[in-house]
Enzyme design. Structure first.
Site, short mmCIF file in Angstrom:
data_model
loop_
_atom_site.label_atom_id
_atom_site.label_comp_id
_atom_site.label_asym_id
_atom_site.label_seq_id
_atom_site.Cartn_x
_atom_site.Cartn_y
_atom_site.Cartn_z
N LYS A 175 0.81 -1.21 0.00
CA LYS A 175 0.00 0.00 0.00
C LYS A 175 0.85 1.27 0.00
CE LYS A 175 -4.33 -1.92 1.57
NZ LYS A 175 -3.97 -3.36 1.60
C1 PLP Z 1 -4.57 -4.40 0.85
C2 PLP Z 1 -3.82 -5.67 0.71
C3 PLP Z 1 -4.17 -6.65 -0.25
C4 PLP Z 1 -5.38 -6.52 -1.15
O1 PLP Z 1 -5.25 -5.50 -2.11
P1 PLP Z 1 -6.58 -4.92 -2.84
O2 PLP Z 1 -6.10 -3.78 -3.65
O3 PLP Z 1 -7.49 -4.50 -1.72
O4 PLP Z 1 -7.16 -6.03 -3.65
C5 PLP Z 1 -3.37 -7.79 -0.35
N1 PLP Z 1 -2.31 -7.97 0.47
C6 PLP Z 1 -1.95 -7.07 1.40
C7 PLP Z 1 -0.78 -7.35 2.28
C8 PLP Z 1 -2.68 -5.88 1.56
O5 PLP Z 1 -2.31 -4.99 2.50
#
Ligand code: PLP
Length: 492
Positions: A116
């Protein structure tokens, strides 16, 4: 707002008569009738011209195709700030070969050890610039309900930005200890962190109630304050994620695993469908992607949707070892439905059904169109833990549970003809306990003891920012009731 300006414009998934510039879409976040902003076109790229750019230059170039009312000079500087220097330890879109044809793209070398950071290191700069471009002098108050990763990444991204206050709400006892400490020790003058009594839904419902409180909205307008969220429905969070698909692909070409123009598959651990949707944009821009494989955990609403064309959120919610994928309503799927159907009126109907009945069903023709690009699979808790053990024993590679879900699905779906890049979304040390257990070890109550045990067992060093959390001062330890979120928002 200006309409039909030259450059890229955005319309809403539920109303294709709307027109917004990129900066307006980013400022507004979500469209007034509840839809999400989508670009009118998919800008085509010349792969050979991008191939040799470094990550920052590639990001600036790709983003300039979408964010046409931002200057190139600004985008270059912003990309440098977000991704340059030591921010990602020089390991942007870091590709690791596991076996012939199977790769892990590590997206967790940023400040909070989860992917993120790619969105949330850049998005705040895009928001601040959007305010400048639109001469918007309101104060921005950001409210975030989080089950862990988003909250910390947002705090890091928005800390100490002028004109912005951010408050994060996590469920008390609902995150890992590591995640809690990451937030409780957050530095910055404009940050606020609260533990909300209850589970994630209670925190999220409390935040949503503030967003839809009409009296409070008037109060904010009168005070020159704009409320906004930091989740992935904002175009400014989605667009930066397109870049690493290109960066990963180019690395395959550079190492000789592919010739420029040959196809690769990507397999993505999915929750809100934001990360994988960025891959769809990359493909529509001309990146040679054969398939996008959507991997779900035990909460497999998406793989059921892929198989049946029915999206049904009426089902039990499971808490798993990959908590960031524990989601029953994947908001960004709406954007895909809009692009593939070209029919915002229909999308609007489907989303109405989702709100009312928690369920909708798409026409067979649309299901076929989606199946031409997307493949769907899921891996439950056992498959995930088996995969962590297998990839460690077989490839000497340490995977976190989110990455392992995708690795497990990728293995099941691989045809062997086309290389597959699995997106690795979090450091294994954010989830040391689950990883230790998958490797047949005991895990305790203490995340730092687990971290040390995992390091000892594997010899893989843990990120220093996680190890050092233990020594950092706790700044936030206040617990509140969900009803108190409004008074927090009022005080921002
Ligand atoms: C947020 C997240 C996801 C999922 O990503 P999306 O964009 O919501 O599909 C997968 N793995 C981790 C570690 C995350 O923090």
């Amino acid at each position: 707002m200006r309409k039909g300006k030259r450059g890229m414009n955005y319309y809403s998934t539920r109303d294709n008569t709307l027109r917004r510039t990129a900066s307006e879409a980013i400022l507004q976040g979500i469209s007034e009738e509840g839809g999400l902003f989508v670009p009118q076109e998919f800008p085509a790229v010349d792969l050979a011209a991008l191939m040799d750019l470094d990550y920052c230059a590639l990001a600036a170039k790709l983003l300039s195709l979408y964010l046409t009312d931002y200057s190139e000079a600004f985008l270059q500087k912003a990309a440098q700030t977000a991704y340059g220097g030591a921010r990602f330890s020089g390991k942007t879109a870091h590709l690791v070969k596991l076996e012939d044809g199977l790769y892990s793209m590590e997206l967790w070398h940023g400040p909070t050890c989860a992917f993120k950071d790619y969105a949330l290191q850049l998005m705040p700069l895009l928001l601040t610039e959007a305010k400048r471009i639109n001469r918007d002098e309101t104060k921005t108050a950001i409210l975030v309900a989080t089950s862990g990763d988003t909250g910390k990444a947002a705090l890091e991204g928005y800390r100490d930005l002028p004109g912005i206050e951010i408050a994060v709400f996590y469920p008390d006892h609902g995150t890992s200890e590591m995640q809690r400490l990451q937030m409780a020790t957050q530095e910055g003058k404009n940050v606020h962190v609260f533990a909300v009594k209850g589970n994630f839904d209670d925190a999220q419902t409390g935040v949503k109630r503030v967003f839809t409180d009409a009296a409070f909205a008037e109060e904010c307008a009168a005070a020159g304050k704009r409320l906004t969220s930091a989740n992935s429905i904002n175009w400014g969070r989605l667009a930066p994620q397109i870049v690493y698909y290109f960066a990963g692909y180019f690395q395959l070409v550079r190492t000789g695993a592919l010739a420029l123009g040959q196809e690769a598959d990507f397999c993505v651990p999915t929750g809100n469908f934001g990360d994988i949707l960025a891959g769809y944009y990359a493909k529509r821009m001309g990146l040679p992607v054969r398939r996008l494989i959507c991997a779900s955990n035990k909460n497999n609403v998406l793989s059921d949707f892929g198989a049946s064309g029915v999206y049904d959120a009426n089902r039990p919610f499971y808490k798993t070892t990959s908590p960031s994928m524990d989601i029953l309503v994947s908001s960004n799927l709406e954007r895909l439905l809009c692009h593939e159907s070209g029919d915002p009126a229909m999308v609007s109907g489907l989303m109405g059904a989702l709100t009312k009945e928690k369920r909708y069903s798409i026409p067979a023709s649309l299901q076929e169109r989606i199946a031409a690009t997307f493949d769907f699979g899921c891996a439950g808790e056992e498959a995930c833990s088996e995969e962590i053990a297998r990839v460690w024993q077989q490839d000497h590679y340490l995977a976190d549970p989110h990455t392992a879900v995708a690795l497990s699905v990728a293995r099941a779906k691989r045809c062997g003809q086309v290389p597959c890049i699995v997106l690795s979304t979090a450091s294994p040390y954010k989830f040391s306990g689950a990883v230790l257990r998958a490797l047949g070890q005991n895990a305790g109550e203490d995340d730092f003891a687990d971290l040390a045990a995992l390091e000892q067992l594997t010899g893989v060093p843990a990120p220093a920012v996680l190890r050092q959390l233990r020594e950092k001062e706790i700044r936030f330890d206040e617990q509140i009731e969900p009803e108190q979120i409004l008074s927090v928002a009022r005080a921002l």
